[in-house]
Design an enzyme around this catalytic site. Structure first.
Site, PDB file in Angstrom:
ATOM      1  N   ASP A   1      -0.823   1.933  15.209  1.00  0.00           N
ATOM      2  CA  ASP A   1      -0.339   0.727  15.084  1.00  0.00           C
ATOM      3  C   ASP A   1       0.113  -0.191  16.525  1.00  0.00           C
ATOM      4  OD1 ASP A   1       1.804   1.957  12.301  1.00  0.00           O
ATOM      5  OD2 ASP A   1      -0.253   1.316  12.123  1.00  0.00           O
TER       6      ASP A   1
ATOM      7  N   ARG B   1       0.737  -1.260   0.047  1.00  0.00           N
ATOM      8  CA  ARG B   1      -0.098   0.152  -0.061  1.00  0.00           C
ATOM      9  C   ARG B   1       0.853   0.921  -0.236  1.00  0.00           C
ATOM     10  NH1 ARG B   1      -3.611   4.277   0.563  1.00  0.00           N
ATOM     11  NH2 ARG B   1      -2.408   5.158   1.734  1.00  0.00           N
TER      12      ARG B   1
ATOM     13  N   ARG C   1      -7.950   3.550   2.713  1.00  0.00           N
ATOM     14  CA  ARG C   1      -6.842   4.295   2.180  1.00  0.00           C
ATOM     15  C   ARG C   1      -6.654   4.954   1.129  1.00  0.00           C
ATOM     16  NH1 ARG C   1      -3.541   0.485   4.693  1.00  0.00           N
ATOM     17  NH2 ARG C   1      -1.843   2.626   5.335  1.00  0.00           N
ATOM     18  N   PRO C   2      -7.704   5.990   0.788  1.00  0.00           N
ATOM     19  CA  PRO C   2      -7.944   7.387   0.016  1.00  0.00           C
ATOM     20  C   PRO C   2      -6.568   7.785  -0.379  1.00  0.00           C
ATOM     21  CG  PRO C   2      -8.863   7.863   1.906  1.00  0.00           C
ATOM     22  CD  PRO C   2      -8.300   6.372   2.143  1.00  0.00           C
TER      23      PRO C   2
ATOM     24  N   ILE D   1      -8.182   6.263  13.691  1.00  0.00           N
ATOM     25  CA  ILE D   1      -7.332   6.805  12.559  1.00  0.00           C
ATOM     26  C   ILE D   1      -8.063   6.093  11.235  1.00  0.00           C
ATOM     27  CG2 ILE D   1      -5.051   6.647  11.777  1.00  0.00           C
ATOM     28  CD1 ILE D   1      -5.206   8.384  13.916  1.00  0.00           C
TER      29      ILE D   1
ATOM     30  N   ARG E   1       5.647  -8.616   7.001  1.00  0.00           N
ATOM     31  CA  ARG E   1       5.747  -7.103   6.585  1.00  0.00           C
ATOM     32  C   ARG E   1       6.530  -6.189   7.261  1.00  0.00           C
ATOM     33  NH1 ARG E   1       0.629  -5.296   5.679  1.00  0.00           N
ATOM     34  NH2 ARG E   1       2.255  -3.096   4.651  1.00  0.00           N
TER      35      ARG E   1
ATOM     36  N   ASP F   1      -6.616  10.697  -1.380  1.00  0.00           N
ATOM     37  CA  ASP F   1      -6.723  12.593  -2.063  1.00  0.00           C
ATOM     38  C   ASP F   1      -6.097  13.316  -1.220  1.00  0.00           C
ATOM     39  OD1 ASP F   1      -7.651  11.482   0.362  1.00  0.00           O
ATOM     40  OD2 ASP F   1      -9.169  13.791   0.940  1.00  0.00           O
ATOM     41  N   LEU F   2      -5.242  13.264  -0.183  1.00  0.00           N
ATOM     42  CA  LEU F   2      -4.644  14.136   0.280  1.00  0.00           C
ATOM     43  C   LEU F   2      -3.233  14.519  -0.636  1.00  0.00           C
ATOM     44  CD1 LEU F   2      -4.928  13.681   4.211  1.00  0.00           C
ATOM     45  CD2 LEU F   2      -6.600  15.404   2.626  1.00  0.00           C
TER      46      LEU F   2
HETATM   47  C1  EPZ Z   1       0.965   5.307   7.660  1.00  0.00           C
HETATM   48  O1  EPZ Z   1       0.454   4.595   6.835  1.00  0.00           O
HETATM   49  C2  EPZ Z   1       2.112   3.665   7.894  1.00  0.00           C
HETATM   50  N1  EPZ Z   1       2.732   3.088   7.384  1.00  0.00           N
HETATM   51  C3  EPZ Z   1       0.916   2.869   8.800  1.00  0.00           C
HETATM   52  O2  EPZ Z   1       1.241   1.724   9.474  1.00  0.00           O
HETATM   53  C4  EPZ Z   1       0.152   3.518   9.858  1.00  0.00           C
HETATM   54  O3  EPZ Z   1      -0.896   3.552  10.423  1.00  0.00           O
HETATM   55  C5  EPZ Z   1      -0.374   5.243   9.317  1.00  0.00           C
HETATM   56  O4  EPZ Z   1       0.670   6.315   9.022  1.00  0.00           O
HETATM   57  C6  EPZ Z   1      -1.182   6.340  11.116  1.00  0.00           C
HETATM   58  O5  EPZ Z   1      -0.104   6.320  11.856  1.00  0.00           O
HETATM   59  C7  EPZ Z   1       3.567   3.914   6.661  1.00  0.00           C
HETATM   60  O6  EPZ Z   1       4.143   4.616   7.266  1.00  0.00           O
HETATM   61  C8  EPZ Z   1       4.299   2.432   5.647  1.00  0.00           C
HETATM   62  P1  EPZ Z   1      -2.188   8.235   6.529  1.00  0.00           P
HETATM   63  P2  EPZ Z   1      -0.398   5.898   6.159  1.00  0.00           P
HETATM   64  O7  EPZ Z   1      -2.136   8.758   5.640  1.00  0.00           O
HETATM   65  O8  EPZ Z   1       0.507   6.779   4.992  1.00  0.00           O
HETATM   66  C9  EPZ Z   1      -6.552   8.877   5.650  1.00  0.00           C
HETATM   67  C10 EPZ Z   1       2.291   0.227  10.268  1.00  0.00           C
HETATM   68  O9  EPZ Z   1       1.074  -0.931  10.254  1.00  0.00           O
HETATM   69  N2  EPZ Z   1      -6.521   9.257   4.976  1.00  0.00           N
HETATM   70  O10 EPZ Z   1      -1.216   9.294   7.871  1.00  0.00           O
HETATM   71  O11 EPZ Z   1      -0.855   5.243   4.597  1.00  0.00           O
HETATM   72  C11 EPZ Z   1      -6.363   7.619   5.985  1.00  0.00           C
HETATM   73  O12 EPZ Z   1      -7.556   6.725   5.716  1.00  0.00           O
HETATM   74  C12 EPZ Z   1       0.732   0.582   8.784  1.00  0.00           C
HETATM   75  O13 EPZ Z   1       3.198   0.009  10.098  1.00  0.00           O
HETATM   76  C13 EPZ Z   1      -7.099  10.063   3.576  1.00  0.00           C
HETATM   77  O14 EPZ Z   1      -7.657   9.868   3.854  1.00  0.00           O
HETATM   78  O15 EPZ Z   1      -1.710   7.140   6.975  1.00  0.00           O
HETATM   79  C14 EPZ Z   1      -6.956   6.775   7.413  1.00  0.00           C
HETATM   80  O16 EPZ Z   1      -7.590   7.079   7.905  1.00  0.00           O
HETATM   81  C15 EPZ Z   1      -0.748   0.954   9.150  1.00  0.00           C
HETATM   82  N3  EPZ Z   1      -6.263  10.832   2.505  1.00  0.00           N
HETATM   83  C16 EPZ Z   1      -5.940   7.439   8.230  1.00  0.00           C
HETATM   84  O17 EPZ Z   1      -5.852   9.212   7.427  1.00  0.00           O
HETATM   85  C17 EPZ Z   1      -5.261  10.821   2.355  1.00  0.00           C
HETATM   86  O18 EPZ Z   1      -4.609  10.569   1.164  1.00  0.00           O
HETATM   87  C18 EPZ Z   1      -4.079   8.035   8.230  1.00  0.00           C
HETATM   88  O19 EPZ Z   1      -3.290   7.490   6.872  1.00  0.00           O
HETATM   89  C19 EPZ Z   1      -4.430   9.892   3.058  1.00  0.00           C
HETATM   90  C20 EPZ Z   1      -4.836   9.439   4.236  1.00  0.00           C
END
Ligand code: EPZ
Length: 418
Positions: free
Chosen positions: A306, A92, A121-122, A328, A398, A124-125
């Site tokens: 996490d 992802r 996991r959108p 989250i 992973r 959009d941001l």
């Molecule tokens: C990172 O994922 C981590 N992965 C995740 O760890 C971690 O859980 C997450 O940050 C939150 O801390 C890596 O660093 C590789 P986000 P990421 O963008 O970047 C929403 C693990 O177990 N969102 O902070 O994908 C999203 O849907 C993994 O090691 C939007 O709406 O997380 C979520 O609800 C799992 N639009 C929230 O934000 C977007 O464009 C947090 O997502 C992006 C995100």
């Protein structure tokens, strides 16, 4: 199908050298695309997600080698700008290559990284921020064709949510862009600071990483560097919980205690004794664990999502009621049903899970549904009475480097059955 066979009941005692942080290694590997000379990364964890990232770099034309915990990337021949679909889907977080590829190659075709077990996991941001920096996106047949009518340029970007990935994509797009970028509402995780430190070591000009607002002054190019990745705070929390759940005595080495500032007080509230030094943590478990109130997952420095699953496994053995609120991700309780099959008393109500502690868990056949949920089941098996067969362990591999070897070194009875 390979699985773990765990015979529960052994106290886990001994020393753990904590692996390098997966969630630092992945964006830093993407960032190597921006460097014009060789990068040598130390303390890079040997994980399947790291292997996928190295394969993506090779598919883009980089020369990549990994020896023990050292990954060397020679990016100077980067030519391709299309990440193979299979690789995009394999992980992802491959979306993190978007900003770096745009900055290096001027265009990038990616498939939507797709949801995963945690929810939609959108992105959009990510897309909105990069558009403000000059990116053009056309979606055709589920693929995003991104390019730059002109060069990437600085902008003032406000994130509606402190997305870790979106923050990283902005850093990677801005570090060599024309002009200055101000990112407001940035994620503040230690892995963001690690990425910014790496980029600065390569010649980038980044100010305020780890705070709400980050300022990036674009530079013409980045050179290579030798860089050591920070320890993995979630792997550290996992092995501390393993010690707590088995009545054990765990000493973590090569750990950054302040990166666990939201986690350590809960272990103390559960009755554990902690001795914290500059880069080590000693945990002694109590005879009976106590429940630790309400845990709300939040962006850093709040309690990390996490660590939610592994603390739910801990709570399942704590005397009293513990409540978890997952703020989250919308689907991060898939481990609950499997833990209940082991005798845990848990109930999901919307975004909350209510855990009533039980005196003991019982081993049985359970399946890992995602990375951290799988780790929680592994801990539960180590604490349970009897044998646990844990399948779908590829999820766990992973994010954890040889977890069965670490656990056996602590006296745990866990075997990989091919
Ligand atoms: C990172 O994922 C981590 N992965 C995740 O760890 C971690 O859980 C997450 O940050 C939150 O801390 C890596 O660093 C590789 P986000 P990421 O963008 O970047 C929403 C693990 O177990 N969102 O902070 O994908 C999203 O849907 C993994 O090691 C939007 O709406 O997380 C979520 O609800 C799992 N639009 C929230 O934000 C977007 O464009 C947090 O997502 C992006 C995100």
């Amino acid at each position: 199908m390979e699985h773990y066979l765990i015979h529960g009941g052994n106290r886990l005692c001994g020393n753990v050298v904590v692996q390098g942080a997966k969630n630092s290694a992945l964006p830093i590997l993407a960032a190597t695309l921006l460097c014009r000379s060789t990068v040598e990364l130390h303390n890079c964890p040997r994980l399947s997600d790291v292997k996928v990232s190295c394969d993506i770099l090779r598919s883009l034309g980089c020369k990549v080698t990994q020896e023990d915990d050292i990954v060397t990337v020679d990016p100077h021949d980067t030519v391709n700008c299309q990440i193979p679909e299979a690789m995009m889907r394999a992980m992802r977080s491959s979306i993190i290559f978007l900003g770096a590829l745009l900055a290096r190659a001027g265009s990038c075709t990616i498939c939507l990284p797709g949801g995963c077990d945690l929810g939609a996991r959108p992105i959009d941001l990510h897309l909105s921020a990069l558009r403000q920096m000059g990116m053009r996106v056309r979606e055709t047949h589920g693929r995003l064709c991104c390019d730059l009518p002109d060069r990437l340029h600085g902008a003032k970007i406000v994130l509606q949510f402190p997305s870790v990935g979106a923050t990283e994509n902005v850093l990677l797009a801005a570090v060599c862009a024309d002009g200055e970028t101000e990112l407001v509402g940035a994620a503040q995780e230690p892995e963001i600071v690690d990425l910014a430190s790496f980029l600065s070591a390569c010649g980038g000009k980044i100010y305020g990483a780890g705070e709400n607002t980050i300022r990036i002054v674009g530079v013409p190019r980045l050179q290579g560097a030798l860089y050591t990745i920070i320890p993995d705070r979630i792997a550290a929390a996992t092995y501390l919980c393993a010690g707590a759940m088995t009545g054990g005595d765990i000493q973590l080495r090569c750990v950054v205690p302040q990166n666990l500032s939201a986690v350590l007080p809960l272990l103390e509230e559960a009755g554990c004794t902690l001795k914290v030094k500059r880069n080590s943590i000693l945990l002694r478990a109590p005879r009976r664990l106590k429940s630790f109130g309400t845990v709300r997952t939040m962006p850093y420095p709040g309690f990390p999502t996490d660590a939610q699953a592994i603390f739910m496994a801990l709570a399942s053995l704590c005397n009293g009621t513990t409540i978890f609120v997952e703020n989250i991700f919308e689907n991060r309780f898939r481990h609950v049903s499997e833990l209940c099959r082991m005798g845990a008393n848990m109930k999901v109500v919307g975004r909350a899970a209510v855990v009533q502690g039980v005196p003991c868990l019982s081993g049985t056949h359970v399946e890992a549904m995602d990375l951290r949920g799988g780790a929680a089941l592994m801990l539960a098996g180590l604490a349970a009475q009897g044998d646990t067969v844990l399948t779908e362990i590829s999820h766990i591999l992973r994010g954890y480097e040889a977890p069965d070897q670490v656990i056996r070194s602590l006296g745990g009875d866990i075997r990989l059955i091919m």
